[in-house]
Structures are given as structure tokens and as C-alpha cells.
Design a protein around this motif. Sequence first.
Motif, mmCIF file in Angstrom:
data_model
loop_
_atom_site.group_PDB
_atom_site.id
_atom_site.type_symbol
_atom_site.label_atom_id
_atom_site.label_comp_id
_atom_site.label_asym_id
_atom_site.label_seq_id
_atom_site.Cartn_x
_atom_site.Cartn_y
_atom_site.Cartn_z
ATOM 1 N N VAL A 35 -70.978 -21.237 17.348
ATOM 2 C CA VAL A 35 -70.532 -21.197 15.966
ATOM 3 C C VAL A 35 -70.133 -22.624 15.621
ATOM 4 O O VAL A 35 -69.087 -23.104 16.041
ATOM 5 N N GLY A 36 -71.006 -23.310 14.885
ATOM 6 C CA GLY A 36 -70.761 -24.720 14.608
ATOM 7 C C GLY A 36 -70.722 -25.501 15.910
ATOM 8 O O GLY A 36 -71.577 -25.314 16.768
ATOM 9 N N PRO A 37 -69.708 -26.329 16.112
ATOM 10 C CA PRO A 37 -69.618 -27.116 17.341
ATOM 11 C C PRO A 37 -68.926 -26.382 18.494
ATOM 12 O O PRO A 37 -68.693 -26.968 19.546
ATOM 13 N N THR A 38 -68.606 -25.090 18.316
ATOM 14 C CA THR A 38 -67.912 -24.337 19.358
ATOM 15 C C THR A 38 -68.894 -23.424 20.084
ATOM 16 O O THR A 38 -69.684 -22.718 19.454
ATOM 17 N N VAL A 39 -68.828 -23.449 21.420
ATOM 18 C CA VAL A 39 -69.664 -22.611 22.263
ATOM 19 C C VAL A 39 -68.761 -21.586 22.934
ATOM 20 O O VAL A 39 -67.800 -21.951 23.607
ATOM 21 N N TYR A 40 -69.042 -20.295 22.732
ATOM 22 C CA TYR A 40 -68.275 -19.213 23.335
ATOM 23 C C TYR A 40 -69.094 -18.627 24.481
ATOM 24 O O TYR A 40 -70.274 -18.313 24.300
ATOM 25 N N VAL A 41 -68.469 -18.479 25.660
ATOM 26 C CA VAL A 41 -69.158 -17.965 26.837
ATOM 27 C C VAL A 41 -68.382 -16.777 27.384
ATOM 28 O O VAL A 41 -67.167 -16.852 27.554
ATOM 29 N N LYS A 42 -69.077 -15.675 27.648
ATOM 30 C CA LYS A 42 -68.485 -14.511 28.313
ATOM 31 C C LYS A 42 -69.295 -14.230 29.558
ATOM 32 O O LYS A 42 -70.526 -14.334 29.542
ATOM 33 N N VAL A 43 -68.597 -13.861 30.630
ATOM 34 C CA VAL A 43 -69.242 -13.578 31.908
ATOM 35 C C VAL A 43 -68.817 -12.192 32.383
ATOM 36 O O VAL A 43 -67.631 -11.868 32.389
ATOM 37 N N HIS A 54 -64.259 -20.954 25.949
ATOM 38 C CA HIS A 54 -64.879 -21.580 24.787
ATOM 39 C C HIS A 54 -64.815 -23.087 24.958
ATOM 40 O O HIS A 54 -63.899 -23.620 25.578
ATOM 41 N N CYS A 55 -65.836 -23.745 24.441
ATOM 42 C CA CYS A 55 -65.982 -25.182 24.625
ATOM 43 C C CYS A 55 -66.360 -25.822 23.296
ATOM 44 O O CYS A 55 -66.939 -25.178 22.431
ATOM 45 N N ALA A 56 -66.047 -27.093 23.166
ATOM 46 C CA ALA A 56 -66.453 -27.873 22.002
ATOM 47 C C ALA A 56 -67.633 -28.745 22.399
ATOM 48 O O ALA A 56 -67.631 -29.376 23.450
ATOM 49 N N THR A 64 -66.680 -29.860 26.168
ATOM 50 C CA THR A 64 -65.285 -29.960 26.576
ATOM 51 C C THR A 64 -64.684 -28.570 26.487
ATOM 52 O O THR A 64 -64.708 -27.951 25.423
ATOM 53 N N CYS A 65 -64.172 -28.080 27.637
ATOM 54 C CA CYS A 65 -63.653 -26.712 27.711
ATOM 55 C C CYS A 65 -62.184 -26.761 28.118
ATOM 56 O O CYS A 65 -61.846 -26.574 29.285
ATOM 57 N N PRO A 66 -61.276 -27.000 27.177
ATOM 58 C CA PRO A 66 -59.871 -27.231 27.519
ATOM 59 C C PRO A 66 -59.077 -25.993 27.912
ATOM 60 O O PRO A 66 -58.067 -26.098 28.580
ATOM 61 N N SER A 67 -59.533 -24.806 27.537
ATOM 62 C CA SER A 67 -58.696 -23.625 27.752
ATOM 63 C C SER A 67 -58.897 -22.964 29.115
ATOM 64 O O SER A 67 -58.071 -22.188 29.553
ATOM 65 N N GLY A 68 -59.992 -23.220 29.777
ATOM 66 C CA GLY A 68 -60.268 -22.581 31.060
ATOM 67 C C GLY A 68 -60.741 -21.157 30.885
ATOM 68 O O GLY A 68 -60.837 -20.628 29.778
ATOM 69 N N TRP A 69 -61.044 -20.509 31.997
ATOM 70 C CA TRP A 69 -61.525 -19.134 31.977
ATOM 71 C C TRP A 69 -60.361 -18.173 31.800
ATOM 72 O O TRP A 69 -59.344 -18.312 32.445
#
Length: 75
Positions: A35-43, A54-56, A64-69
Motif C-alpha cells: 500500500v504505497g511505500p508500505t509492504v505488509y507481510v503475513k506468515v 510491515h516494512c517501508a 526498513t522493517c522497524p517493528s519486527g515480527w
Amino acid sequence: MRDTAPVGAYTWRDLTTALNPGHPRNACGVSVNTVGPTVYVKVLTTLGDVFENHCAYTGTGVLTCPSGWTAIIRP
């Protein structure tokens, strides 16, 4: 089934680093949404656990994934 062919080759990124620890083990399914510059990943793991991150995207090939899993609590 894809409606169109992908543009260019796939690029793999390791989303687990010293600053972003705790990657899910035994992944059997992965969902990626942008979504725009944000990449959301689910495993999804083989044990039925779900994690998200989520990463920028900087536009220079760097995520850049500052929040961690984060583990998602099962309903």
C-alpha cells in the motif's frame, strides 16, 4: 493464476535482522501486500501460527522493517 506476467525478476529480501529479530520458523504460507511505500507481510507456519510484519520501501531497493515480527493471537 496470474492475469499478467510479472515485471522483471523476483527480488528476495531477508526481513529478519539484528534490529528486526524473531522471524517465524517453519513458514508454509506467505502473503505480501503493498500500500504505497508500505509492504505488509503475513506468515503462516506449519503449526498454524500467524505472524505479521510491515516494512517501508525507500524506492532504492531497501526495505526498513522497524517493528519486527508480531505474533497474531489465534481466535
